[in-house]
Design an enzyme around this catalytic site. Sequence first.
Site, PDB file in Angstrom:
ATOM      1  N   LYS A  41     -56.145 -48.528 -24.569  1.00  0.00           N
ATOM      2  CA  LYS A  41     -54.792 -48.353 -25.388  1.00  0.00           C
ATOM      3  C   LYS A  41     -53.717 -47.044 -24.497  1.00  0.00           C
ATOM      4  O   LYS A  41     -53.211 -47.577 -23.829  1.00  0.00           O
ATOM      5  CB  LYS A  41     -54.588 -49.298 -25.936  1.00  0.00           C
ATOM      6  N   ASN A  42     -54.789 -46.424 -25.213  1.00  0.00           N
ATOM      7  CA  ASN A  42     -53.403 -44.979 -25.055  1.00  0.00           C
ATOM      8  C   ASN A  42     -53.664 -44.244 -23.944  1.00  0.00           C
ATOM      9  O   ASN A  42     -52.832 -43.320 -24.021  1.00  0.00           O
ATOM     10  CB  ASN A  42     -53.352 -44.399 -26.450  1.00  0.00           C
TER      11      ASN A  42
ATOM     12  N   CYS B   4     -40.791 -47.957 -35.589  1.00  0.00           N
ATOM     13  CA  CYS B   4     -41.026 -48.704 -35.866  1.00  0.00           C
ATOM     14  C   CYS B   4     -41.290 -48.931 -36.642  1.00  0.00           C
ATOM     15  O   CYS B   4     -41.505 -48.353 -37.966  1.00  0.00           O
ATOM     16  CB  CYS B   4     -42.391 -48.614 -34.669  1.00  0.00           C
TER      17      CYS B   4
ATOM     18  N   ASP C  78     -54.736 -42.357 -36.445  1.00  0.00           N
ATOM     19  CA  ASP C  78     -54.820 -44.105 -36.163  1.00  0.00           C
ATOM     20  C   ASP C  78     -55.880 -44.687 -36.830  1.00  0.00           C
ATOM     21  O   ASP C  78     -55.956 -45.803 -36.676  1.00  0.00           O
ATOM     22  CB  ASP C  78     -54.912 -44.318 -34.237  1.00  0.00           C
TER      23      ASP C  78
ATOM     24  N   ARG D  44     -39.984 -42.289 -35.300  1.00  0.00           N
ATOM     25  CA  ARG D  44     -40.475 -41.746 -33.870  1.00  0.00           C
ATOM     26  C   ARG D  44     -39.896 -41.699 -33.600  1.00  0.00           C
ATOM     27  O   ARG D  44     -38.701 -41.791 -32.021  1.00  0.00           O
ATOM     28  CB  ARG D  44     -41.128 -43.786 -33.492  1.00  0.00           C
TER      29      ARG D  44
ATOM     30  N   ARG E  74     -51.313 -56.140 -30.134  1.00  0.00           N
ATOM     31  CA  ARG E  74     -51.071 -55.583 -29.067  1.00  0.00           C
ATOM     32  C   ARG E  74     -52.007 -54.335 -28.733  1.00  0.00           C
ATOM     33  O   ARG E  74     -51.941 -53.759 -27.756  1.00  0.00           O
ATOM     34  CB  ARG E  74     -49.923 -54.628 -29.420  1.00  0.00           C
TER      35      ARG E  74
ATOM     36  N   ILE F 114     -37.619 -39.667 -30.047  1.00  0.00           N
ATOM     37  CA  ILE F 114     -38.577 -38.842 -29.237  1.00  0.00           C
ATOM     38  C   ILE F 114     -37.416 -37.261 -28.731  1.00  0.00           C
ATOM     39  O   ILE F 114     -37.493 -36.837 -27.118  1.00  0.00           O
ATOM     40  CB  ILE F 114     -37.598 -40.044 -27.817  1.00  0.00           C
ATOM     41  N   ASP F 115     -37.035 -36.960 -29.686  1.00  0.00           N
ATOM     42  CA  ASP F 115     -36.623 -34.879 -29.472  1.00  0.00           C
ATOM     43  C   ASP F 115     -37.597 -33.958 -28.143  1.00  0.00           C
ATOM     44  O   ASP F 115     -36.720 -33.425 -27.946  1.00  0.00           O
ATOM     45  CB  ASP F 115     -36.393 -34.305 -30.355  1.00  0.00           C
TER      46      ASP F 115
HETATM   47  C1  EPZ Z   1     -49.375 -41.275 -29.591  1.00  0.00           C
HETATM   48  O1  EPZ Z   1     -47.952 -41.578 -30.249  1.00  0.00           O
HETATM   49  C2  EPZ Z   1     -50.043 -42.943 -29.360  1.00  0.00           C
HETATM   50  N1  EPZ Z   1     -49.431 -43.934 -29.289  1.00  0.00           N
HETATM   51  C3  EPZ Z   1     -49.661 -43.115 -31.235  1.00  0.00           C
HETATM   52  O2  EPZ Z   1     -51.043 -44.595 -31.185  1.00  0.00           O
HETATM   53  C4  EPZ Z   1     -50.949 -42.728 -31.950  1.00  0.00           C
HETATM   54  O3  EPZ Z   1     -51.035 -42.921 -33.197  1.00  0.00           O
HETATM   55  C5  EPZ Z   1     -50.271 -40.817 -31.617  1.00  0.00           C
HETATM   56  O4  EPZ Z   1     -49.721 -40.420 -30.150  1.00  0.00           O
HETATM   57  C6  EPZ Z   1     -50.745 -39.411 -32.667  1.00  0.00           C
HETATM   58  O5  EPZ Z   1     -52.171 -39.099 -32.041  1.00  0.00           O
HETATM   59  C7  EPZ Z   1     -50.197 -44.122 -27.377  1.00  0.00           C
HETATM   60  O6  EPZ Z   1     -50.203 -43.192 -26.956  1.00  0.00           O
HETATM   61  C8  EPZ Z   1     -48.484 -45.306 -27.005  1.00  0.00           C
HETATM   62  P1  EPZ Z   1     -46.888 -38.408 -31.397  1.00  0.00           P
HETATM   63  P2  EPZ Z   1     -47.051 -40.744 -29.918  1.00  0.00           P
HETATM   64  O7  EPZ Z   1     -45.316 -37.927 -30.074  1.00  0.00           O
HETATM   65  O8  EPZ Z   1     -47.163 -40.302 -28.868  1.00  0.00           O
HETATM   66  C9  EPZ Z   1     -43.142 -37.181 -33.974  1.00  0.00           C
HETATM   67  C10 EPZ Z   1     -51.276 -46.375 -32.175  1.00  0.00           C
HETATM   68  O9  EPZ Z   1     -51.914 -47.200 -33.028  1.00  0.00           O
HETATM   69  N2  EPZ Z   1     -42.683 -36.840 -32.639  1.00  0.00           N
HETATM   70  O10 EPZ Z   1     -48.088 -37.014 -30.974  1.00  0.00           O
HETATM   71  O11 EPZ Z   1     -45.611 -41.342 -30.430  1.00  0.00           O
HETATM   72  C11 EPZ Z   1     -43.696 -38.397 -34.207  1.00  0.00           C
HETATM   73  O12 EPZ Z   1     -43.025 -39.052 -35.259  1.00  0.00           O
HETATM   74  C12 EPZ Z   1     -50.277 -46.224 -31.907  1.00  0.00           C
HETATM   75  O13 EPZ Z   1     -51.999 -46.915 -30.920  1.00  0.00           O
HETATM   76  C13 EPZ Z   1     -41.394 -36.116 -33.175  1.00  0.00           C
HETATM   77  O14 EPZ Z   1     -40.778 -35.754 -34.024  1.00  0.00           O
HETATM   78  O15 EPZ Z   1     -47.631 -39.940 -31.019  1.00  0.00           O
HETATM   79  C14 EPZ Z   1     -44.961 -38.030 -35.316  1.00  0.00           C
HETATM   80  O16 EPZ Z   1     -44.362 -37.611 -36.679  1.00  0.00           O
HETATM   81  C15 EPZ Z   1     -49.847 -45.829 -32.758  1.00  0.00           C
HETATM   82  N3  EPZ Z   1     -40.246 -36.260 -31.754  1.00  0.00           N
HETATM   83  C16 EPZ Z   1     -46.221 -37.347 -34.727  1.00  0.00           C
HETATM   84  O17 EPZ Z   1     -44.373 -36.889 -33.700  1.00  0.00           O
HETATM   85  C17 EPZ Z   1     -41.386 -36.180 -30.426  1.00  0.00           C
HETATM   86  O18 EPZ Z   1     -40.051 -36.563 -29.746  1.00  0.00           O
HETATM   87  C18 EPZ Z   1     -46.248 -37.863 -33.737  1.00  0.00           C
HETATM   88  O19 EPZ Z   1     -45.956 -38.413 -32.347  1.00  0.00           O
HETATM   89  C19 EPZ Z   1     -42.105 -36.727 -30.782  1.00  0.00           C
HETATM   90  C20 EPZ Z   1     -42.890 -37.329 -31.189  1.00  0.00           C
END
Ligand code: EPZ
Length: 416
Positions: free
Chosen positions: A22-23, A116, A304, A121, A396, A123-124
């Site tokens: 998926k990811n 979520c 995950d 989550r 999902r 996106i900064d």
């Molecule tokens: C990806 O999410 C995966 N989703 C997540 O899988 C996975 O848990 C995560 O990476 C970590 O491995 C997909 O690939 C679709 P991050 P993502 O940005 O990209 C913080 C599942 O169960 N952060 O690495 O959203 C954030 O809040 C899903 O399949 C910021 O602060 O993860 C989190 O605490 C869940 N600012 C940490 O970083 C940002 O701009 C990790 O988030 C972005 C993230």
Amino acid sequence: MSTYIITGGKKLEGEVSVSGSKNASLPILAATILNKGITRLYNVPNIHDTKVMLEILKYLGCKIKRSKEKVVIDARNIQRYEIPENLMRKMRSSVILAGALLGRFKQATFSCPGGCDIGARPIDLHLKAFENLGINISENTGYIRCKCDIIRPGKIHFDFPSVGATENAILAATLAEGTTVISNAAMEPEIIDLQNFLNKLGAKITGAGTSQIIIKGVSNLKDMGYKVMPDRIEAGTLLCAGAITSGNVLVKNVIPQHLTPVLEKLEECGCNLKIGKEEILLQAPKKLQAVNIKTMPYPGFPTDMQAIFSTTLTIAKGNSVVVENIFENRYKYVAELQRMGAKVTLEGRTAVIHGVRKLNGVNVEATDLRGGAALVLAGLVAKGKTRVNNIEYILRGYENLDKKLSKLGAKITKEV
Ligand code: EPZ
């Protein structure tokens, strides 16, 4: 809302094949926008999240043809550059389309992806990366507008190795004139798969899988086919299903090195693993031993797998300590486990799991994708019948999880 009904107590035995990731599929589907042509993708799992991504690509103007073995995306006539709120709400990770729309059209508008089930989550880091590439960003009435005349290649340093932000930066820079360097990039295997996909279409990207990624912009991509990597989290889930039921499970169509930290912990709990080129045989002990886990960015233990592995530890011998370092709210499933008799104490990001002799089958509610899968595993070993409600969360990210578990001998049915 649908339900899984599980009768516990069966040892899982036999072999099962893992679906596509998926990811890895979601960023690769978004990346097809960068090719003003026709792209063929194989091994894309037929799950809710990929269906939503295809729905959004269609809304933007792509022509989609989906058969059992492949998805064909014709991205020649995209006329929209905005992802509306109703589609963003269906899947917050559609923010990944922004990088692809910017990469090809230098513009993208999307609604702020809310938090979520597992955290705020933000996106900064995505937006900071876009700004580093000379993209102007404005926000009003809940929409984020990104626009520029040209993408200015440059240096991007991430305060945190965010997976999505790294992928978005790659997508935005792939067609830019010049070289972009990303430091402190996420190193997850899904980033390597995105690099391999884009390079197959003619991009010039190196370094994925390390903390520094270099993107030499190219003027266009070409029509190609690509097979998406196997889902390492589904593979880990199926291995844990074998472990929690003291079973004997052969998981096929997997890349073992994607799972190293999980395999280490399975062996530490007493499982015997035979690792092949693309398969893993797990022989579980009668009683698992407690282990400690800390989730970390790859190549650390994957967040995950936290809910799924923690659930496996609820019936291990001894006390396990789990620390969730990635998401701030990833223990919602614990309250449901406690209703089944699990002994778990939560303190902030730490869960202390006191192994119990057995769990009891009761009605539980899935709280999120991986928490829901964890409850299914609890049901496999619980005494009596467990009803896991709200399984839409699980659908999902898992393709035919009930069928895969039934193939291994589990007594599980789906009630719609
Ligand atoms: C990806 O999410 C995966 N989703 C997540 O899988 C996975 O848990 C995560 O990476 C970590 O491995 C997909 O690939 C679709 P991050 P993502 O940005 O990209 C913080 C599942 O169960 N952060 O690495 O959203 C954030 O809040 C899903 O399949 C910021 O602060 O993860 C989190 O605490 C869940 N600012 C940490 O970083 C940002 O701009 C990790 O988030 C972005 C993230």
